[in-house]
Design a protein around this motif. Structure first.
Motif, PDB file in Angstrom:
ATOM      1  N   ALA A 347       0.816  -1.228   0.000  1.00 48.19           N
ATOM      2  CA  ALA A 347       0.000   0.000   0.000  1.00 48.19           C
ATOM      3  C   ALA A 347       0.843   1.269   0.000  1.00 48.19           C
ATOM      4  CB  ALA A 347      -0.912  -0.010   1.218  1.00 48.19           C
ATOM      5  N   GLY A 348       2.121   1.165   0.320  1.00 40.06           N
ATOM      6  CA  GLY A 348       2.954   2.348   0.476  1.00 40.06           C
ATOM      7  C   GLY A 348       3.223   3.096  -0.813  1.00 40.06           C
ATOM      8  N   ARG A 350       0.929   3.532  -3.246  1.00 36.57           N
ATOM      9  CA  ARG A 350      -0.269   4.064  -3.887  1.00 36.57           C
ATOM     10  C   ARG A 350      -0.269   5.601  -3.790  1.00 36.57           C
ATOM     11  NH1 ARG A 350      -4.373   1.796   0.691  1.00 36.57           N
ATOM     12  NH2 ARG A 350      -3.977   3.406   2.230  1.00 36.57           N
ATOM     13  N   ILE A 352      -2.021   9.478  -3.391  1.00 36.35           N
ATOM     14  CA  ILE A 352      -3.079  10.204  -2.688  1.00 36.35           C
ATOM     15  C   ILE A 352      -3.309  11.501  -3.458  1.00 36.35           C
ATOM     16  CG2 ILE A 352      -3.662  11.394  -0.529  1.00 36.35           C
ATOM     17  CD1 ILE A 352      -3.229   8.708   0.407  1.00 36.35           C
ATOM     18  N   PRO A 360       2.574  10.096  -4.391  1.00 35.77           N
ATOM     19  CA  PRO A 360       2.664   8.767  -3.780  1.00 35.77           C
ATOM     20  C   PRO A 360       2.724   8.879  -2.251  1.00 35.77           C
ATOM     21  CG  PRO A 360       4.397   9.093  -5.421  1.00 35.77           C
ATOM     22  CD  PRO A 360       3.740  10.411  -5.231  1.00 35.77           C
ATOM     23  N   LEU A 361       2.140   7.909  -1.607  1.00 33.05           N
ATOM     24  CA  LEU A 361       2.040   7.931  -0.142  1.00 33.05           C
ATOM     25  C   LEU A 361       3.410   8.029   0.537  1.00 33.05           C
ATOM     26  CD1 LEU A 361       0.068   7.710   2.212  1.00 33.05           C
ATOM     27  CD2 LEU A 361       0.074   5.265   1.961  1.00 33.05           C
ATOM     28  N   TYR A 362       4.423   7.424  -0.054  1.00 35.28           N
ATOM     29  CA  TYR A 362       5.740   7.414   0.574  1.00 35.28           C
ATOM     30  C   TYR A 362       6.482   8.753   0.430  1.00 35.28           C
ATOM     31  CZ  TYR A 362       7.617   7.104  -4.112  1.00 35.28           C
ATOM     32  OH  TYR A 362       7.918   7.394  -5.405  1.00 35.28           O
TER      33      TYR A 362
END
Lengths: 514, 244
Positions: A347-348, A350, A352, A360-362
């Motif tokens: 999930a990291g 994906r 937002i 990306p979330l990261y």
């Protein structure tokens, strides 16, 4: 494409199988597109502010899908069936029938899209579609070397493909009605009719699915909604215990229980944790916040493979075609399941949606490209022996039909498995790249990056195809050299992209397509 | 930790978001990025966080050139976009745990820090709830709790005062920010609210059309202004008149 395959095989079933496969890939992307349009289109928040009912918004989004995706699909079908009719020198009435079947095939495809979106929303459609495309690109790229072998295999499997793939049922009916073919295929009219009749029901189901919702505060005392409970259950995390008091919550925090990691249930998960350093564990937790899911998944994969093998051999005593159908379907399912298992990114990675762009979330966190990739690679490496075992067993089964000896089957199986594992470098890089604007500007370095990326991917596919499919043409030494070169190429691709990434050559955000 | 931009340019197609920006933010102060919509505030913050890549120029932290693989530098920075980047299906507490571990801030005492922060932001009762059951303001407070608990050297915020936080949350945020400054942290945030900018910040950085138009303490800006009571309003008026 249809023309090319007909020319190479001189078999109408092969031409129709191209249409079936093409439609199948289309189906995968249509389902993804329909989902995106109905449930995550970026105009939904704005549309919901308008004084119109949800039904109207649903209809608008459906029409948008229809304009963007469905009409090109009709054109594809007409071109496919038209190509077939042209090659086979159809008479005028046969041409009319071919066009009618093209429309029927398109209608079935649209109905199937709605059916899959409504009834099977959790299948990895995009991954399946891309896998088929990647295989097709590899075959096309290396056609001069592997073309004859590939065509022979494709020709042999064409009737089964048309019977197995739901998108091949109308082409099978066409073969039965207009060309020479298995008369029993007329029975496929029943599932085709059922799919068409299911359209209204599928759309009704999609209409009642939860759509965009404005954030609304919940009263602290209100029970957790069912939707949330489901999501939390899916994530494998304990929801707030019923009636948890402030004292209970304080105890969870003060006792550091909230810092406890999701427990590793299975043997594989435990091994994975053991292989990771402290930093990698933190990254793995970020990438897989619900914990690893390995052991159970691999039990299911091996169970499905065993069932398929037993069923296939049992069916083979009665009917050879049925045996092939079961083996082809079973291998596709188990190998794809295994592929998703070892190539998952968690999930990291994906994106937002934030201030008009996807990030990306990261990206806002202190996470490096190399270190996160290394963690994902290690997670895959733990599962690789199991995937290799499945691939090698699958190659042995496939070898029974194409006349491969055991030793060749083992070596080809090893090469396929290890190439897919090396594909991890490419998949990870693509996952990083998918939410950045690395290819959206016309800078010299952007064009250079695109050229390098495309070159490396095509080289990997080409070398991989040669090393796996060229048993008839090249010597084993050439096959192994190509295999080794493909692995080096995948790694080089990963390192080159990382070089650009680390030097801030592009943004870690992109503008949504819609 | 000192933050510096040297000749940074950044364009989005035809729009120049940052135009040859050179600026230095000293450690231990609260800096407000102020400017009209589309002035380049968010882009500047994104460049500092490594999300946006400058077309030209560089970002330096303590005179060290910033690159995405310089995790030693990146671990000192925490960027909070206008909507926190959390795992929605997981609880607030779980998100905080993941972030703390990512920054190596989960050692002894983390539990007390998190507890105090959750209580300060009125989030204790919601700590075990999945993020997507919360309101926008509550989600922001969840992200803020994680950020404050991680306690990095440089705090970057995009529009924290337009985040939907209630007055209690805003008050707690200001209190923690001021305490952090005393510990030598640097806080850089963007806002459109002039009152907040005036009272909460030590330095104001006025950006307009990608250029730094003013960067000074409130006192110095006031001393130069004609309308001493409405310094920032006057500056905004001047920018608007310039555009007309």
């Amino acid at each position: 494409m249809v023309w090319l395959f007909l020319k190479a095989t001189n078999d109408s079933a092969a031409g129709l199988a191209v249409i079936s496969l093409w439609s199948f890939v289309g189906l995968c992307f249509f389902v993804t597109s329909l989902f995106a349009m109905l449930f995550s289109a970026t105009d939904l928040p704005a549309l919901h502010l308008l004084p119109v009912s949800e039904d109207v918004i649903f209809r608008w989004e459906l029409q948008k899908f229809f304009r963007r995706s469905a009409l090109p699909g009709l054109l594809d079908q007409i071109t496919g069936f038209g190509g077939l009719a042209w090659y086979l020198h159809f008479s005028l009435p046969q041409w009319a029938l071919a066009m009618a079947f093209a429309v029927l095939s398109w209608a079935t495809l649209m109905s199937l899209t709605a059916l899959c979106a409504a009834r099977l929303p959790n299948l990895p459609y995009q991954a399946i579609g891309f896998s088929v495309i990647m295989a097709a690109v590899a075959a096309f790229y290396a056609q001069k070397i592997v073309g004859p072998v590939f065509m022979r295999l494709f020709d042999a499997a064409a009737p089964e493909l048309n019977h197995i793939l739901p998108t091949g049922w109308v082409p099978s009916l066409f073969q039965c009605a207009v060309l020479e073919g298995n008369r029993l295929a007329i029975l496929l009219i029943v599932p085709v009719a059922l799919i068409l009749f299911a359209l209204k029901n599928s759309l009704d189901l999609l209409k009642v699915r939860p759509k965009f919702q404005e954030f609304a505060p919940l009263e602290p005392a209100s029970p957790v909604p069912k939707l949330v409970q489901k999501a939390v259950a899916r994530a494998g995390v304990a929801a707030e215990p019923e009636g948890a008091s402030l004292a209970d919550i304080e105890e969870v925090i003060r006792s550091r229980r909230f810092l406890a990691r999701v427990p590793s249930a299975g043997w594989l998960e435990k091994q994975a944790w053991r292989c990771l350093s402290a930093r990698e564990k933190a990254l793995a937790e970020f990438a897989f916040p619900s914990g690893f899911r390995m052991t159970k998944a691999w039990v299911i994969i091996f169970r499905n493979f065993s069932i398929m093998t037993v069923l296939g051999f049992a069916a083979g005593m009665a009917n050879l075609t049925l045996e092939r159908c079961i083996f082809v379907a079973g291998l596709v399912i188990t190998l794809l399941h295994g592929l998703l298992q070892i190539l998952t990114n968690g999930a990291g990675l994906r994106a937002i949606f934030c201030s008009g762009v996807n990030i990306p979330l990261y990206a806002p966190y202190s996470i490096g490209f190399r270190e996160l990739s290394r963690t994902l690679f290690k997670v895959s490496a733990i599962q690789f022996p199991l995937y290799l075992a499945i691939v090698m067993a699958g190659t042995q089964l496939a070898g029974l039909f194409v006349g491969l000896n055991v030793a060749d089957g083992v070596s080809i199986g090893f090469r396929i498995g290890s190439l897919i594992f090396a594909g991890r470098f490419i998949v990870t890089t693509m996952a990083f790249s998918s939410h950045t604007n690395d290819s959206s500007r016309f800078h010299a370095r952007t064009l250079g990056l695109i050229a390098i990326m495309l070159g490396c991917v095509f080289l990997f596919l080409g070398l991989g195809a040669v090393s796996v499919l060229c048993v008839d043409i090249a010597t084993p030494a050439v096959a192994w050299i190509c295999w080794f070169a493909a692995i080096i190429d995948a790694y080089a691709f990963f390192r080159i992209y990382g070089w650009f990434y680390d030097r801030n050559y592009f943004d870690l955000m992109n503008v949504p397509r819609q | 930790m000192k933050v510096e931009l040297r000749g940074v340019r950044k364009s989005y197609k035809a729009v120049r978001a940052l135009d040859d920006v050179s600026i230095q933010f000293e450690a231990g102060q609260i800096v407000c990025l102020l400017g009209p919509n589309g002035a380049g505030k968010t882009t500047l913050l994104r460049c500092l966080a490594g999300i946006a890549a400058p077309d030209q120029g560089d970002v330096f932290f303590d005179n060290e050139k910033f690159r995405r693989d310089r995790l030693d530098l990146r671990s000192h920075i925490y960027f909070m976009p206008d909507f926190p980047f959390l795992f929605w299906e997981h609880s607030v507490a779980r998100n905080i745990a993941i972030i703390l571990r990512l920054y190596g801030a989960d050692g002894e005492g983390a539990e007390n820090r998190v507890f105090e922060l959750l209580r300060d932001f009125d989030m204790l009762a919601l700590a075990l709830r999945p993020v997507f059951t919360l309101s926008r303001g509550q989600i922001y407070k969840a992200g803020l709790t994680a950020m404050l608990a991680a306690d990095r050297d440089i705090w970057l915020f995009d529009e924290p005062f337009a985040s939907g936080m209630d007055p209690q949350g805003i008050d707690a945020f200001k209190r923690h920010a001021r305490e952090a400054i005393r510990r030598g942290r640097t806080i850089i945030y963007s806002t459109q609210i002039l009152d907040v900018a005036e009272r909460f910040s030590e330095r104001i950085c006025l950006i307009h059309e990608g250029k730094i138009r003013a960067y000074d303490t409130m006192e110095k800006l006031r001393s130069r202004a004609q309308d001493k009571d409405n310094v920032l309003e006057e500056m905004f008026r001047a920018l608007r008149e310039e555009n007309l």
